[in-house]
Design a protein around this motif. Structure first.
Motif, PDB file in Angstrom:
ATOM      1  N   PHE A   1     -18.558  -1.875  -6.006  1.00  0.00           N
ATOM      2  CA  PHE A   1     -18.331  -2.215  -4.596  1.00  0.00           C
ATOM      3  C   PHE A   1     -18.363  -3.738  -4.412  1.00  0.00           C
ATOM      4  O   PHE A   1     -19.183  -4.284  -3.668  1.00  0.00           O
ATOM      5  CB  PHE A   1     -19.359  -1.527  -3.691  1.00  0.00           C
ATOM      6  N   PRO A   2     -17.457  -4.456  -5.094  1.00  0.00           N
ATOM      7  CA  PRO A   2     -17.541  -5.929  -5.119  1.00  0.00           C
ATOM      8  C   PRO A   2     -17.415  -6.571  -3.739  1.00  0.00           C
ATOM      9  O   PRO A   2     -18.061  -7.602  -3.492  1.00  0.00           O
ATOM     10  CB  PRO A   2     -16.375  -6.340  -6.025  1.00  0.00           C
ATOM     11  N   ASN A   3     -16.607  -5.997  -2.843  1.00  0.00           N
ATOM     12  CA  ASN A   3     -16.488  -6.657  -1.532  1.00  0.00           C
ATOM     13  C   ASN A   3     -17.818  -6.630  -0.798  1.00  0.00           C
ATOM     14  O   ASN A   3     -18.231  -7.639  -0.210  1.00  0.00           O
ATOM     15  CB  ASN A   3     -15.376  -6.052  -0.678  1.00  0.00           C
ATOM     16  N   HIS A   4     -18.495  -5.474  -0.821  1.00  0.00           N
ATOM     17  CA  HIS A   4     -19.826  -5.398  -0.203  1.00  0.00           C
ATOM     18  C   HIS A   4     -20.778  -6.393  -0.879  1.00  0.00           C
ATOM     19  O   HIS A   4     -21.504  -7.135  -0.199  1.00  0.00           O
ATOM     20  CB  HIS A   4     -20.405  -3.986  -0.335  1.00  0.00           C
TER      21      HIS A   4
ATOM     22  N   VAL B   1       0.836  -1.209   0.000  1.00  0.00           N
ATOM     23  CA  VAL B   1       0.000   0.000   0.000  1.00  0.00           C
ATOM     24  C   VAL B   1       0.870   1.257   0.000  1.00  0.00           C
ATOM     25  O   VAL B   1       0.491   2.288  -0.570  1.00  0.00           O
ATOM     26  CB  VAL B   1      -0.971  -0.035   1.202  1.00  0.00           C
ATOM     27  N   GLU B   2       2.033   1.156   0.618  1.00  0.00           N
ATOM     28  CA  GLU B   2       2.996   2.269   0.585  1.00  0.00           C
ATOM     29  C   GLU B   2       3.336   2.619  -0.871  1.00  0.00           C
ATOM     30  O   GLU B   2       3.431   3.796  -1.229  1.00  0.00           O
ATOM     31  CB  GLU B   2       4.267   1.828   1.327  1.00  0.00           C
ATOM     32  N   ARG B   3       3.500   1.583  -1.685  1.00  0.00           N
ATOM     33  CA  ARG B   3       3.849   1.801  -3.101  1.00  0.00           C
ATOM     34  C   ARG B   3       2.632   2.181  -3.934  1.00  0.00           C
ATOM     35  O   ARG B   3       2.765   2.888  -4.933  1.00  0.00           O
ATOM     36  CB  ARG B   3       4.472   0.518  -3.688  1.00  0.00           C
ATOM     37  N   ASP B   4       1.437   1.679  -3.556  1.00  0.00           N
ATOM     38  CA  ASP B   4       0.241   1.869  -4.393  1.00  0.00           C
ATOM     39  C   ASP B   4      -0.992   2.019  -3.500  1.00  0.00           C
ATOM     40  O   ASP B   4      -1.511   1.028  -2.991  1.00  0.00           O
ATOM     41  CB  ASP B   4       0.077   0.649  -5.319  1.00  0.00           C
ATOM     42  N   PRO B   5      -1.495   3.256  -3.324  1.00  0.00           N
ATOM     43  CA  PRO B   5      -2.672   3.446  -2.455  1.00  0.00           C
ATOM     44  C   PRO B   5      -3.934   2.762  -2.985  1.00  0.00           C
ATOM     45  O   PRO B   5      -4.875   2.554  -2.220  1.00  0.00           O
ATOM     46  CB  PRO B   5      -2.850   4.971  -2.404  1.00  0.00           C
ATOM     47  N   ASP B   6      -3.948   2.388  -4.266  1.00  0.00           N
ATOM     48  CA  ASP B   6      -5.088   1.660  -4.841  1.00  0.00           C
ATOM     49  C   ASP B   6      -4.880   0.144  -4.794  1.00  0.00           C
ATOM     50  O   ASP B   6      -5.613  -0.603  -5.466  1.00  0.00           O
ATOM     51  CB  ASP B   6      -5.303   2.084  -6.301  1.00  0.00           C
ATOM     52  N   PHE B   7      -3.923  -0.318  -3.973  1.00  0.00           N
ATOM     53  CA  PHE B   7      -3.613  -1.758  -3.901  1.00  0.00           C
ATOM     54  C   PHE B   7      -4.869  -2.585  -3.615  1.00  0.00           C
ATOM     55  O   PHE B   7      -5.661  -2.254  -2.733  1.00  0.00           O
ATOM     56  CB  PHE B   7      -2.574  -2.013  -2.797  1.00  0.00           C
ATOM     57  N   LEU B   8      -5.006  -3.680  -4.339  1.00  0.00           N
ATOM     58  CA  LEU B   8      -6.104  -4.639  -4.108  1.00  0.00           C
ATOM     59  C   LEU B   8      -5.528  -5.985  -3.701  1.00  0.00           C
ATOM     60  O   LEU B   8      -4.639  -6.526  -4.378  1.00  0.00           O
ATOM     61  CB  LEU B   8      -6.941  -4.818  -5.381  1.00  0.00           C
ATOM     62  N   LEU B   9      -6.052  -6.546  -2.624  1.00  0.00           N
ATOM     63  CA  LEU B   9      -5.681  -7.907  -2.235  1.00  0.00           C
ATOM     64  C   LEU B   9      -6.277  -8.888  -3.235  1.00  0.00           C
ATOM     65  O   LEU B   9      -7.460  -8.787  -3.589  1.00  0.00           O
ATOM     66  CB  LEU B   9      -6.213  -8.211  -0.831  1.00  0.00           C
TER      67      LEU B   9
ATOM     68  N   SER C   1      -7.936   4.446  -2.083  1.00  0.00           N
ATOM     69  CA  SER C   1      -7.563   3.702  -0.872  1.00  0.00           C
ATOM     70  C   SER C   1      -7.629   2.213  -1.199  1.00  0.00           C
ATOM     71  O   SER C   1      -8.337   1.799  -2.116  1.00  0.00           O
ATOM     72  CB  SER C   1      -8.496   4.068   0.295  1.00  0.00           C
ATOM     73  N   PRO C   2      -6.891   1.398  -0.438  1.00  0.00           N
ATOM     74  CA  PRO C   2      -6.787  -0.028  -0.780  1.00  0.00           C
ATOM     75  C   PRO C   2      -8.040  -0.827  -0.432  1.00  0.00           C
ATOM     76  O   PRO C   2      -8.913  -0.355   0.294  1.00  0.00           O
ATOM     77  CB  PRO C   2      -5.589  -0.487   0.058  1.00  0.00           C
ATOM     78  N   GLY C   3      -8.084  -2.058  -0.954  1.00  0.00           N
ATOM     79  CA  GLY C   3      -9.225  -2.932  -0.682  1.00  0.00           C
ATOM     80  C   GLY C   3      -9.006  -4.327  -1.237  1.00  0.00           C
ATOM     81  O   GLY C   3      -7.867  -4.805  -1.316  1.00  0.00           O
ATOM     82  N   PHE C   4     -10.104  -4.952  -1.631  1.00  0.00           N
ATOM     83  CA  PHE C   4     -10.098  -6.352  -2.080  1.00  0.00           C
ATOM     84  C   PHE C   4     -10.462  -6.434  -3.560  1.00  0.00           C
ATOM     85  O   PHE C   4     -11.423  -5.795  -4.000  1.00  0.00           O
ATOM     86  CB  PHE C   4     -11.132  -7.173  -1.298  1.00  0.00           C
ATOM     87  N   HIS C   5      -9.740  -7.256  -4.310  1.00  0.00           N
ATOM     88  CA  HIS C   5     -10.190  -7.670  -5.633  1.00  0.00           C
ATOM     89  C   HIS C   5     -11.392  -8.602  -5.439  1.00  0.00           C
ATOM     90  O   HIS C   5     -11.446  -9.359  -4.460  1.00  0.00           O
ATOM     91  CB  HIS C   5      -9.051  -8.398  -6.358  1.00  0.00           C
ATOM     92  N   ALA C   6     -12.339  -8.557  -6.377  1.00  0.00           N
ATOM     93  CA  ALA C   6     -13.546  -9.400  -6.263  1.00  0.00           C
ATOM     94  C   ALA C   6     -13.183 -10.870  -6.069  1.00  0.00           C
ATOM     95  O   ALA C   6     -13.850 -11.581  -5.294  1.00  0.00           O
ATOM     96  CB  ALA C   6     -14.420  -9.224  -7.506  1.00  0.00           C
ATOM     97  N   ASP C   7     -12.126 -11.337  -6.732  1.00  0.00           N
ATOM     98  CA  ASP C   7     -11.749 -12.755  -6.605  1.00  0.00           C
ATOM     99  C   ASP C   7     -11.281 -13.091  -5.187  1.00  0.00           C
ATOM    100  O   ASP C   7     -11.476 -14.219  -4.717  1.00  0.00           O
ATOM    101  CB  ASP C   7     -10.649 -13.109  -7.609  1.00  0.00           C
ATOM    102  N   ALA C   8     -10.678 -12.129  -4.511  1.00  0.00           N
ATOM    103  CA  ALA C   8     -10.251 -12.347  -3.123  1.00  0.00           C
ATOM    104  C   ALA C   8     -11.471 -12.401  -2.203  1.00  0.00           C
ATOM    105  O   ALA C   8     -11.544 -13.249  -1.302  1.00  0.00           O
ATOM    106  CB  ALA C   8      -9.294 -11.247  -2.683  1.00  0.00           C
TER     107      ALA C   8
END
Ligand code: 23J
Ligand code: MN
Length: 259
Positions: A206-209, A113-121, A167-174
């Motif tokens: 909003f795939p995680n939701h 996340v330090e490198r990429d604020p849009d990081f997705l798990l 801000s970071p979050g989850f990829h739908a597959d995760a």
């Protein structure tokens, strides 16, 4: 008489088990999620004194609070999302309370996340975590440690530009892996919501939701102090207010940590 509870009482008294507060302070300055202007906004919290040892109540102090259910450190119930609207026991008052307590699996992605604020798990990150720490058990609270709670300035916390929040979050597959293949209780994040800042433009939006709540899973947003938790072994207690037909609530989130 001996049980894990008598042991726990002793461990709490001696400090072998610590209580870590995963909750942000809640007040009028607490940031609220910004949605596109076509949608109704959640208001900022307001707090108004009823009396404070004065003519309005000489021996007592109390306040009236007004706030959205999804303000500050808060809980998302399955009914919050349209995908979870018809599930049984999907509201804050009907969820069975055993679901509020579970083992924490803490996934540390602060460096990413330090490198990429849009990081997705992504699933590969979860699988790499499991190779080191073991399979995520059914009933786990999966906590995404991003370091985002160090952004104490609301502007940096929201981190918006012309494209909206970042801000970071989850990829739908995760989210699918955690909800469907691991049967977690839910996910917790340090950011303002359990989806990435840019997730309104994802497929589905909003795939995680959509995925978590469609599977009856829970959410925790705006957590802090995740850096005080081990990757496994902590117990999270996250019980929302018993709001009748509630979609979520601000709450105090606690973790029990050994050592
Ligand atoms: C409503 C619409 C979109 C989102 C949210 C609420 C949240 O994050 C929330 O607090 O549940 S992304
Ligand atoms: Mn929410």
């Amino acid at each position: 008489m001996s049980s894990s509870l008598t042991q726990l009482i002793d461990d709490l008294a001696t400090g072998r088990v610590r209580v870590v507060d995963l909750t942000q302070p809640l007040g009028p300055e607490t940031p609220v999620i910004g949605l596109p202007e076509i949608f109704a906004p959640s208001p900022p919290m307001t707090i108004e004194t009823i009396s404070r040892y004065d003519e309005r109540g000489p021996a007592w102090y109390w306040n009236t609070i007004h706030l959205g259910e999804h303000t500050g450190t808060h809980f998302d119930a399955p009914v919050h999302w349209v995908s979870g609207r018809d599930l049984p026991d999907n509201t804050t008052d009907t969820l069975p309370p055993h679901r509020f307590v579970g083992p924490a699996c803490v996934i540390d992605v602060e460096a990413e996340v330090e490198r990429d604020p849009d990081f997705l798990l992504r699933p590969e990150h979860i699988e790499a975590w499991e190779a080191e720490h073991g399979r995520i058990p059914a009933g786990a609270w999966v906590l995404l440690r991003t370091g985002w709670s160090r952004r104490t300035d609301p502007t940096a916390f929201i981190n918006a530009d012309d494209d909206g929040p970042h801000s970071p979050g989850f990829h739908a597959d995760a989210s699918r892996l955690l909800a469907l293949e691991r049967d977690v209780t839910g996910v917790g994040v340090e950011t303002i919501g359990t989806d990435a800042g840019q997730a309104g433009g994802f497929d589905p939006p909003f795939p995680n939701h959509a995925i978590m709540h469609g599977a009856g899973k829970l959410g925790l947003a705006s957590l802090c102090n995740l850096d005080q938790l081990p990757p496994t072994g902590a117990v999270v207690i996250a019980a929302p207010l018993k709001i009748v037909d509630g979609s979520g609530s601000p709450l105090r989130v606690l973790a029990l940590v050994a050592g």
